[in-house]
Design an enzyme around this catalytic site. Structure first.
Site, mmCIF file in Angstrom:
data_model
loop_
_atom_site.group_PDB
_atom_site.id
_atom_site.type_symbol
_atom_site.label_atom_id
_atom_site.label_comp_id
_atom_site.label_asym_id
_atom_site.label_seq_id
_atom_site.Cartn_x
_atom_site.Cartn_y
_atom_site.Cartn_z
ATOM 1 N N ARG A 117 -9.762 20.181 -29.866
ATOM 2 C CA ARG A 117 -9.034 19.247 -30.711
ATOM 3 C C ARG A 117 -9.632 17.836 -30.638
ATOM 4 O O ARG A 117 -9.653 17.111 -31.620
ATOM 5 C CB ARG A 117 -7.568 19.205 -30.266
ATOM 6 C CG ARG A 117 -6.870 17.881 -30.442
ATOM 7 C CD ARG A 117 -5.605 17.905 -31.261
ATOM 8 N NE ARG A 117 -4.804 19.066 -30.991
ATOM 9 C CZ ARG A 117 -4.621 20.052 -31.865
ATOM 10 N NH1 ARG A 117 -5.189 20.006 -33.052
ATOM 11 N NH2 ARG A 117 -3.875 21.075 -31.536
ATOM 12 N N TYR A 118 -10.049 17.440 -29.436
ATOM 13 C CA TYR A 118 -10.533 16.078 -29.213
ATOM 14 C C TYR A 118 -12.057 16.095 -29.175
ATOM 15 O O TYR A 118 -12.662 17.117 -28.884
ATOM 16 C CB TYR A 118 -9.976 15.549 -27.892
ATOM 17 C CG TYR A 118 -8.469 15.467 -27.839
ATOM 18 C CD1 TYR A 118 -7.787 14.438 -28.484
ATOM 19 C CD2 TYR A 118 -7.727 16.411 -27.130
ATOM 20 C CE1 TYR A 118 -6.400 14.353 -28.417
ATOM 21 C CE2 TYR A 118 -6.337 16.331 -27.060
ATOM 22 C CZ TYR A 118 -5.691 15.302 -27.703
ATOM 23 O OH TYR A 118 -4.319 15.224 -27.629
ATOM 24 N N ARG A 121 -13.693 17.010 -25.325
ATOM 25 C CA ARG A 121 -13.107 17.894 -24.325
ATOM 26 C C ARG A 121 -12.401 19.077 -24.972
ATOM 27 O O ARG A 121 -11.978 18.989 -26.123
ATOM 28 C CB ARG A 121 -12.135 17.131 -23.423
ATOM 29 C CG ARG A 121 -11.021 16.400 -24.139
ATOM 30 C CD ARG A 121 -10.537 15.237 -23.252
ATOM 31 N NE ARG A 121 -9.328 14.598 -23.763
ATOM 32 C CZ ARG A 121 -9.317 13.729 -24.767
ATOM 33 N NH1 ARG A 121 -10.410 13.417 -25.417
ATOM 34 N NH2 ARG A 121 -8.181 13.181 -25.147
ATOM 35 N N CYS A 130 1.810 33.559 -16.032
ATOM 36 C CA CYS A 130 2.217 32.485 -15.128
ATOM 37 C C CYS A 130 2.986 33.095 -13.960
ATOM 38 O O CYS A 130 3.465 34.219 -14.052
ATOM 39 C CB CYS A 130 3.124 31.489 -15.849
ATOM 40 S SG CYS A 130 2.232 30.409 -16.985
ATOM 41 N N CYS A 134 8.633 29.124 -17.755
ATOM 42 C CA CYS A 134 9.458 27.980 -18.165
ATOM 43 C C CYS A 134 10.062 28.311 -19.528
ATOM 44 O O CYS A 134 9.328 28.701 -20.445
ATOM 45 C CB CYS A 134 8.601 26.729 -18.308
ATOM 46 S SG CYS A 134 7.591 26.345 -16.872
ATOM 47 N N CYS A 137 8.407 26.839 -22.697
ATOM 48 C CA CYS A 137 6.940 26.969 -22.718
ATOM 49 C C CYS A 137 6.371 26.664 -24.103
ATOM 50 O O CYS A 137 6.755 27.265 -25.095
ATOM 51 C CB CYS A 137 6.541 28.389 -22.314
ATOM 52 S SG CYS A 137 4.753 28.671 -22.437
ATOM 53 N N ARG A 139 3.555 27.378 -25.135
ATOM 54 C CA ARG A 139 2.671 28.452 -25.585
ATOM 55 C C ARG A 139 3.378 29.803 -25.502
ATOM 56 O O ARG A 139 2.745 30.838 -25.304
ATOM 57 C CB ARG A 139 1.404 28.419 -24.724
ATOM 58 C CG ARG A 139 0.125 28.419 -25.517
ATOM 59 C CD ARG A 139 -1.065 27.966 -24.704
ATOM 60 N NE ARG A 139 -1.307 26.546 -24.869
ATOM 61 C CZ ARG A 139 -1.525 25.675 -23.872
ATOM 62 N NH1 ARG A 139 -1.540 26.083 -22.627
ATOM 63 N NH2 ARG A 139 -1.733 24.405 -24.139
ATOM 64 N N ASP A 298 8.035 19.671 -26.792
ATOM 65 C CA ASP A 298 7.483 20.159 -28.060
ATOM 66 C C ASP A 298 8.556 20.888 -28.863
ATOM 67 O O ASP A 298 9.516 21.408 -28.302
ATOM 68 C CB ASP A 298 6.315 21.115 -27.780
ATOM 69 C CG ASP A 298 5.089 20.378 -27.252
ATOM 70 O OD1 ASP A 298 4.903 19.195 -27.604
ATOM 71 O OD2 ASP A 298 4.320 21.006 -26.487
ATOM 72 N N ASP A 335 3.202 15.146 -28.286
ATOM 73 C CA ASP A 335 2.092 15.927 -28.826
ATOM 74 C C ASP A 335 2.470 16.147 -30.289
ATOM 75 O O ASP A 335 3.407 16.889 -30.595
ATOM 76 C CB ASP A 335 1.911 17.242 -28.057
ATOM 77 C CG ASP A 335 0.446 17.651 -27.980
ATOM 78 O OD1 ASP A 335 -0.282 17.399 -28.972
ATOM 79 O OD2 ASP A 335 0.027 18.216 -26.960
ATOM 80 N N LYS A 342 -2.005 14.217 -28.555
ATOM 81 C CA LYS A 342 -1.046 13.402 -27.794
ATOM 82 C C LYS A 342 -1.040 11.961 -28.288
ATOM 83 O O LYS A 342 -2.094 11.336 -28.375
ATOM 84 C CB LYS A 342 -1.420 13.433 -26.314
ATOM 85 C CG LYS A 342 -1.360 14.824 -25.706
ATOM 86 C CD LYS A 342 -1.872 14.818 -24.279
ATOM 87 C CE LYS A 342 -1.905 16.214 -23.688
ATOM 88 N NZ LYS A 342 -3.015 17.037 -24.241
HETATM 89 C C1 LIG Z 1 -3.721 17.831 -23.600
HETATM 90 C C2 LIG Z 1 -4.942 18.388 -24.152
HETATM 91 C C3 LIG Z 1 -6.201 18.000 -23.682
HETATM 92 C C4 LIG Z 1 -6.367 16.994 -22.565
HETATM 93 O O1 LIG Z 1 -5.917 15.741 -22.976
HETATM 94 P P1 LIG Z 1 -6.003 14.474 -21.993
HETATM 95 O O2 LIG Z 1 -5.263 13.395 -22.712
HETATM 96 O O3 LIG Z 1 -7.467 14.166 -21.835
HETATM 97 O O4 LIG Z 1 -5.378 14.848 -20.699
HETATM 98 C C5 LIG Z 1 -7.300 18.562 -24.259
HETATM 99 N N1 LIG Z 1 -7.203 19.438 -25.283
HETATM 100 C C6 LIG Z 1 -6.008 19.820 -25.770
HETATM 101 C C7 LIG Z 1 -5.949 20.758 -26.917
HETATM 102 C C8 LIG Z 1 -4.839 19.308 -25.220
HETATM 103 O O5 LIG Z 1 -3.644 19.694 -25.696
#
Ligand SMILES: *Cc1c(COP(=O)(O)O)cnc(C)c1O
Length: 388
Positions: A117-118, A121, A130, A134, A137, A139, A298, A335, A342
């Site tokens: 998504r980002y 990362r 798990c 929870c 959850c 997911r 969420d 989120d 986020k």
């Molecule tokens: C939360 C999340 C991350 C990590 O986000 P940070 O703000 O760097 O902790 C990475 N990818 C996805 C899809 C996420 O939901």
């Protein structure tokens, strides 16, 4: 007397009597409470809970480790531990806003099981299991193996994608819970990732240290420390979860050089008040864990009874910031529904802002002005300064 942040309670056998294998994580996993009969052996359930358990079989499985189950206050229907893991009839109700995939993860998967998504990362879903489940959850559509979808992570394709995508410098292992994999399996995954030159940073999102602290063995810690920099995000919502066993497990991870952060979810009747949250963040610091995120819950299907207002979350942050250690204050985030990622939500400390100045409010409510650079007469000219 009020219990202080440094008073840790052990929750050794309460519902289980002097179980000799208590400290064996395999025993804990084998003896999880997963059925209505198993629950009713220990607790008298309300009608809402009993109906919830019957529903759980097709939505998100019931599963609670004996360790975590022991934290449930037997005669308190509002026990904050109980609310997190014992299903309720309300799980069968979807509010008009509820979604199966509230964070829009499925549409951000270039490879099954890998969410990108980002820019720099990825989130790598390495298992759908798990130690305990929870009820909120995020997911639940794929986690626990009874929901509407299945997780089919393609590991080889994921490694190939990561090798090709040199912009990815951070891989977050989650699931499910990565620490439920065997040491060997986890080591193979971490080794494959470490063999990719451009991947700098590894982290694991896990609730195992809280649900199953026995799993944090010296052997696991020795294995993990080979992969630094490796960070970990744990998930604690209520100070009661931080028992002496959990504190010791977190200590073993910290001693292995793993920086620890915590991600809490704001939950109605569990931790949506200042006193509980303050105790939680203080006790996290005593466990060498830095509060990282506080999540607005969420819009997951069947979780509306556990959600609380965004205003409440901001109020909690406002009651922490300035009043206590900065390290103890998490970032409150939503989120964004549908896949926006986020987004930080902050109390309104900026009262006014233009090109000339920013007017700010401090934690006590006092107002201050900060002149922007270059603002007319914002900074005293040299000839206006008094001679020293
Ligand atoms: C939360 C999340 C991350 C990590 O986000 P940070 O703000 O760097 O902790 C990475 N990818 C996805 C899809 C996420 O939901």
């Amino acid at each position: 007397m009020e219990q202080s942040a440094s008073d840790f309670i052990s929750h050794a056998p309460g519902y289980w009597n002097n179980e000799p294998q208590w400290n064996d994580w395999r025993w804990q996993m084998k003896n999880r409470v997963t059925t209505l009969a198993g629950l009713e052996k220990h607790l008298s359930l309300t009608g809402e809970e009993r109906a919830g358990v019957l529903l759980a079989g097709t939505k998100l499985a019931l599963g609670v480790t004996p360790h975590y189950f022991n934290l449930i206050e037997r005669d308190n229907p509002n026990c904050p531990i109980r609310k997190q893991v014992i299903p309720r009839i309300e799980e069968g109700y979807d509010s008009p806003y509820d979604m199966a995939d509230p964070c829009g993860e499925d549409s951000a998967m270039p490879v099954p099981g890998l969410v990108h998504r980002y820019p720099d990362r990825v989130l790598f879903l390495v298992t759908d299991r798990c130690a305990s489940y929870c009820r909120y959850c995020t997911r639940s559509r794929v986690v626990s193996g009874v929901g509407e979808q299945e997780l089919h992570t393609d590991f080889e394709e994921a490694f190939a994608y990561l090798e090709k995508h040199t912009e990815v410098r951070d891989v977050l292992l989650s699931g499910g819970d990565a620490l439920l994999l065997s040491d060997e399996r986890l080591e193979r995954i971490l080794s494959r990732l470490r063999a990719i030159r451009h991947i700098e940073f590894l982290r694991i999102g896990t609730r195992v240290p809280i649900f199953l602290p026995q799993r944090i063995t010296p052997e696991l810690c020795e294995m993990l420390r080979k992969f630094h920099p490796l960070w970990m995000s744990v998930h604690v919502n209520h100070p009661r979860e931080l028992t002496s066993e959990v504190r010791d497990a977190l200590g073993r991870l910290a001693d292995a050089g793993i920086p620890l952060g915590n991600q809490s979810v704001l939950l109605a009747g569990v931790n949506d008040d200042v006193a509980t949250m303050k105790k939680l963040v203080h006790r996290l610091l005593m466990c060498r864990v830095r509060p990282y995120y506080l999540y607005q819950c969420d819009l997951i299907r069947g979780s509306s009874h556990l959600r609380t207002s965004v205003a409440r979350g901001a109020e909690i942050i406002e009651a922490l910031r300035g009043f206590t250690t900065g390290y103890a204050v998490p970032q409150f985030v939503i989120d964004a529904p549908g896949g926006g990622g986020k987004v930080p939500i902050n109390p309104g400390y900026v009262v006014y802002h233009d090109k000339e100045k920013v007017v700010i409010r401090n934690f006590e409510g006092r107002i201050f002005e900060y002149p922007e650079p270059g603002a007319a007469r914002s900074i005293p000219r040299h000839d206006e300064l008094l001679p020293i």
